[in-house]
Design an enzyme around this catalytic site. Structure first.
Site, PDB file in Angstrom:
ATOM      1  N   CYS A  38       0.842  -1.202   0.000  1.00 42.78           N
ATOM      2  CA  CYS A  38       0.000   0.000   0.000  1.00 42.78           C
ATOM      3  C   CYS A  38       0.875   1.249   0.000  1.00 42.78           C
ATOM      4  O   CYS A  38       2.010   1.245   0.464  1.00 42.78           O
ATOM      5  CB  CYS A  38      -0.898  -0.004   1.234  1.00 42.78           C
ATOM      6  SG  CYS A  38      -1.883   1.492   1.436  1.00 42.78           S
ATOM      7  N   SER A  40       0.666   3.717   1.875  1.00 42.14           N
ATOM      8  CA  SER A  40       1.027   4.157   3.226  1.00 42.14           C
ATOM      9  C   SER A  40       2.340   3.529   3.683  1.00 42.14           C
ATOM     10  O   SER A  40       3.145   4.177   4.346  1.00 42.14           O
ATOM     11  CB  SER A  40      -0.094   3.816   4.217  1.00 42.14           C
ATOM     12  OG  SER A  40      -1.259   4.516   3.865  1.00 42.14           O
ATOM     13  N   HIS A  43       5.015   5.415   1.882  1.00 39.61           N
ATOM     14  CA  HIS A  43       5.313   6.723   2.482  1.00 39.61           C
ATOM     15  C   HIS A  43       6.411   6.617   3.543  1.00 39.61           C
ATOM     16  O   HIS A  43       7.178   7.551   3.737  1.00 39.61           O
ATOM     17  CB  HIS A  43       4.070   7.305   3.158  1.00 39.61           C
ATOM     18  CG  HIS A  43       3.095   7.942   2.221  1.00 39.61           C
ATOM     19  ND1 HIS A  43       3.461   8.705   1.152  1.00 39.61           N
ATOM     20  CD2 HIS A  43       1.740   7.936   2.221  1.00 39.61           C
ATOM     21  CE1 HIS A  43       2.386   9.149   0.517  1.00 39.61           C
ATOM     22  NE2 HIS A  43       1.317   8.684   1.143  1.00 39.61           N
ATOM     23  N   HIS A  62       0.006  -3.397   6.591  1.00 35.06           N
ATOM     24  CA  HIS A  62      -1.211  -3.091   7.350  1.00 35.06           C
ATOM     25  C   HIS A  62      -2.472  -3.445   6.574  1.00 35.06           C
ATOM     26  O   HIS A  62      -3.565  -3.066   6.970  1.00 35.06           O
ATOM     27  CB  HIS A  62      -1.229  -1.592   7.693  1.00 35.06           C
ATOM     28  CG  HIS A  62      -1.314  -0.760   6.452  1.00 35.06           C
ATOM     29  ND1 HIS A  62      -0.235  -0.510   5.658  1.00 35.06           N
ATOM     30  CD2 HIS A  62      -2.372  -0.191   5.835  1.00 35.06           C
ATOM     31  CE1 HIS A  62      -0.610   0.202   4.613  1.00 35.06           C
ATOM     32  NE2 HIS A  62      -1.913   0.402   4.693  1.00 35.06           N
ATOM     33  N   CYS A 168      -7.430  -2.645   3.762  1.00 34.46           N
ATOM     34  CA  CYS A 168      -7.090  -1.215   3.709  1.00 34.46           C
ATOM     35  C   CYS A 168      -7.740  -0.523   2.517  1.00 34.46           C
ATOM     36  O   CYS A 168      -8.681   0.240   2.672  1.00 34.46           O
ATOM     37  CB  CYS A 168      -5.576  -0.973   3.691  1.00 34.46           C
ATOM     38  SG  CYS A 168      -5.174   0.779   3.468  1.00 34.46           S
TER      39      CYS A 168
HETATM   40 ZN   LIG Z   1      -3.044   1.149   3.247  1.00 32.95          ZN
END
Ligand SMILES: [Zn+2]
Ligand SMILES: [Zn+2]
Length: 368
Positions: A38, A40, A43, A62, A168
């Site tokens: 993902c 995230s 990042h 996650h 997610c």
């Molecule tokens: Zn995510």
């Protein structure tokens, strides 16, 4: 167990043997069968989320699904062998936010950076403690320990790869449309950035019976994915003026709802500018640490609404089974979102591909 450890941003994750403590009385141990790459996680890898909130070394991951291996003494409703979707937002069930129906904002499960909700670290390599991501979830590993509220039982009919996406991207994107914005039938929608979350926003808009679903991205391959899952119009904003085109498509008005599915202050502002007077801009993506969004003071006269959206404003115990049902009825195109699978050893390839914008979603299978 084997896990992918990130020691520093901008370096590849290292696949190593680490130990994991638990589960404690209110937790479950889950064998991770599928986990998504993902934005995230990216990042943290690329350093745009940084500082004390992201202590190194860390095990990321996650967005995951798996099978319950072991349950703590106080766990109710889950048994070894149960297939589950993992939620990165555990909830206490008792605080004011939980009781009024906004468990995604639970104040009883706050944790310090890198720790489980009880304040501990559980991952270790020799004497070195390793930080957790997603309140302990850290699914880039063969096993994950989570609070019982973060393991939602699903039917064994649900394939694990699609189930992981629900953890997610799909929960966030579909939830942004159905829960946060409550898009009504016939409404017009624009989605900025068509990664995993953006493609899920498109599908949420289809579920909500939106009349026009306009996808905006910089890459043609991603816009093709968006068309496959239901976008009615696509705009490549590297070649075309997105705001001008959105107005043309909506008879000069602007859309009823616009979604920032990447988390970039400039894109958030484009969402604001893309909505009609009285329209709603929903900020779904999480921007870099410390950034701000500028909103013009004409907001009063134009009655525009700007809304934040965390985890699709979801109540995982309600929304996970709902999304599974949508998939099993053929109403969610999860398989089309999965363009590549990887073993844990090849996890860095998944993120290199994400950085290049190649995959709709890459899925890692840690126990393969
Ligand atoms: Zn995510
Ligand atoms: Zn709570």
């Amino acid at each position: 167990m084997r896990a992918a450890v990130l020691y520093e941003p901008h370096t590849p994750m290292s696949i190593e043997d680490v130990s994991l403590d638990g589960p404690r009385d209110d937790e479950v141990l889950v064998q991770v069968q599928a986990t998504g790459a993902c934005h995230s996680d990216y990042h943290v890898i690329d350093g745009s989320w940084n500082g004390p909130g992201f202590p190194m070394p860390m095990i990321l991951g996650h967005e995951a699904a798996g099978v319950v291996e072991k349950v703590g003494a106080d766990v109710r409703g889950l048994e070894p062998g149960d297939p589950v979707v993992l939620s990165f937002s555990p909830n206490c069930g008792r605080c004011r936010m939980c009781v009024i129906g906004q468990p995604q904002l639970c104040s009883g499960m706050r944790s310090r950076a890198g720790t489980f909700p009880d304040g501990t670290r559980r991952h270790r390599k020799g004497d070195m403690e390793i930080n957790a991501f997603g309140k302990g979830m850290s699914s880039f590993a063969e096993y994950s320990v989570v609070h019982q509220s973060a393991a939602i039982k699903i039917t064994p009919d649900m394939p694990m790869q699609g189930a992981a996406l629900i953890g997610c991207a799909v929960m966030t994107g579909v939830g942004a449309v159905l829960n946060t914005a409550r898009v009504e039938p016939g409404a017009t929608v624009a989605v900025f950035a068509t990664g995993g979350v953006g493609l899920s926003v498109v599908q949420g808009a289809v579920l909500a019976n939106a009349s026009k679903i306009i996808a905006i991205d910089l890459l043609d391959n991603k816009l093709d994915y968006a068309s496959t899952v239901g976008a009615t119009h696509t705009i490549n904003s590297s070649k075309q003026d997105a705001l001008k085109m959105i107005r043309e498509i909506t008879d000069g008005e602007g859309v009823d709802y616009a979604f920032d599915a990447i988390g970039d202050p400039r894109v958030s502002r484009m969402c604001y500018d893309a909505v009609r007077r009285g329209g709603t801009a929903v900020i779904v993506g999480m921007a870099a640490t410390g950034s701000e969004i500028s909103i013009p003071s004409t907001i009063a006269g134009e009655e525009k609404i700007v809304k934040g959206c965390f985890y699709g404003s979801s109540r995982p115990a309600v929304d996970v089974p709902r999304l599974v049902d949508f998939y099993l009825r053929g109403m969610l195109q999860l398989d089309r979102m999965i363009t590549q699978t990887y073993t844990l050893d090849r996890i860095n390839d998944a993120f290199d591909a994400l950085g290049r914008g190649e995959n709709a979603r890459g899925i890692i299978m840690p126990t393969r």
